[in-house]
Design a protein around this motif. Structure first.
Motif, short mmCIF file in Angstrom:
data_model
loop_
_atom_site.label_atom_id
_atom_site.label_comp_id
_atom_site.label_asym_id
_atom_site.label_seq_id
_atom_site.Cartn_x
_atom_site.Cartn_y
_atom_site.Cartn_z
N GLU A 196 2.33 4.22 34.81
CA GLU A 196 2.77 3.48 33.62
C GLU A 196 1.71 2.49 33.18
O GLU A 196 1.46 2.33 31.99
N GLU B 103 13.06 15.98 28.64
CA GLU B 103 11.63 16.14 28.47
C GLU B 103 11.31 15.90 27.00
O GLU B 103 11.84 16.59 26.13
N LEU C 17 11.19 6.30 33.51
CA LEU C 17 10.20 7.37 33.45
C LEU C 17 10.26 8.13 34.77
O LEU C 17 10.06 7.55 35.84
N LEU D 260 5.19 12.14 34.08
CA LEU D 260 4.44 12.60 32.92
C LEU D 260 3.95 14.00 33.21
O LEU D 260 3.51 14.30 34.32
N ASN E 207 9.37 2.93 24.72
CA ASN E 207 8.79 1.87 25.53
C ASN E 207 8.47 0.63 24.70
O ASN E 207 8.42 -0.48 25.22
N TYR F 255 8.29 8.86 24.08
CA TYR F 255 8.30 7.97 25.24
C TYR F 255 7.65 6.63 24.87
O TYR F 255 8.18 5.56 25.17
N ASP F 256 6.52 6.67 24.18
CA ASP F 256 5.81 5.46 23.79
C ASP F 256 6.65 4.62 22.83
O ASP F 256 6.70 3.40 22.94
N ILE G 236 10.02 -0.57 32.50
CA ILE G 236 10.63 0.64 33.05
C ILE G 236 11.53 0.25 34.22
O ILE G 236 11.34 -0.79 34.83
N ARG H 196 3.73 15.40 27.82
CA ARG H 196 5.18 15.27 27.70
C ARG H 196 5.65 14.33 28.80
O ARG H 196 5.02 14.20 29.83
N ALA H 197 6.75 13.66 28.55
CA ALA H 197 7.32 12.73 29.51
C ALA H 197 8.74 13.17 29.85
O ALA H 197 9.48 13.62 28.98
N TYR I 229 5.09 12.67 24.41
CA TYR I 229 4.60 11.36 24.83
C TYR I 229 4.86 10.31 23.75
O TYR I 229 5.17 9.16 24.05
N ILE J 207 12.18 11.63 31.05
CA ILE J 207 12.81 10.32 31.10
C ILE J 207 14.31 10.46 31.27
O ILE J 207 14.88 11.52 31.04
#
Length: 169
Positions: free
Chosen positions: A43, A120, A162, A165, A130, A126-127, A24, A80-81, A123, A83
C-alpha cells in the motif's frame, strides 16, 4: 513517511498505522504479522510513500531461495485490486435496511460495488475508494482544562480492506 518496522513492532501497531496513515483495514487477529507487513509495504508503494526500512528479521533466508523480481508497471490500467468493502450502517438508526452497494466512477465508467464480499476492481476504482475521505466531528472534554471542545477525525468514506493487487505478467 513510511513506518519503520522493527522486531518489537506489534500487530496492533501495524493495524493502527495501516488504518490511520494508509486508510486500509488489516485484521490483526486473522492475518499473520508478515502478511500485514507485506500489505502495508504494498500500500505504501501504491501511494508513492518512500523510505520503508525494516530491521532484519531473525530468520535467515537461504541463499538458494529464489527471489521474485519486482514487476515494473508503467500502465496502471492493467493492474487490478481485490478488495472487501465493509458493510454499511443504516442511515436512519435501523428503520430501513442499510445500503448493500456503493457506486464509484472511474474514467467515465461507473461501478456498482457490493459491500461485504471480495471484489476484483480496476486499480483506478481502488485508488478512488482510497481517496474518498470524510471528516467526522465529535465533542469531548479537554483533559487539562475540563472545557468542552470540538475535535475532528478524517476517515475513509467507505472503509475497505485491500486483499491483494493483481499485476500483469
Amino acid at each position: 513517511m513510511a513506518l519503520k518496522i522493527t522486531t518489537s513492532t506489534t500487530k496492533g501497531d501495524l493495524a493502527k498505522y495501516a488504518q490511520e496513515e494508509l486508510g486500509i483495514t488489516l485484521d490483526k487477529d486473522a492475518m499473520q504479522r508478515d502478511d500485514m507487513i507485506a500489505a502495508i509495504r504494498e500500500e505504501e508503494s501504491a501511494q508513492g510513500i518512500e523510505g520503508a526500512t525494516d530491521e532484519p528479521t531473525k530468520t535467515a533466508v537461504s541463499a538458494s531461495t529464489p527471489k521474485e523480481a519486482p514487476v515494473q508497471v508503467d500502465d496502471y490500467t492493467k493492474i487490478r485490486a481485490v478488495i472487501v468493502i465493509a458493510d454499511l450502517p443504516s442511515n436512519d438508526g435501523g428503520e430501513t435496511p442499510p445500503d448493500t452497494h456503493i457506486e464509484a466512477g472511474c474514467n467515465g465508467t461507473f461501478y456498482q460495488l457490493k459491500t461485504g464480499v471480495e471484489l476484483e476492481v480496476p486499480y483506478g476504482v481502488y485508488d478512488i475508494l482510497n481517496n474518498m475521505r470524510q471528516t467526522k466531528y465529535f465533542s469531548d472534554k479537554d483533559p487539562q482544562t475540563g472545557q468542552q471542545r470540538t475535535s475532528s477525525r478524517e476517515s475513509l468514506r467507505y472503509p475497505f480492506q485491500l486483499v491483494r493487487l493483481i499485476k500483469p505478467e
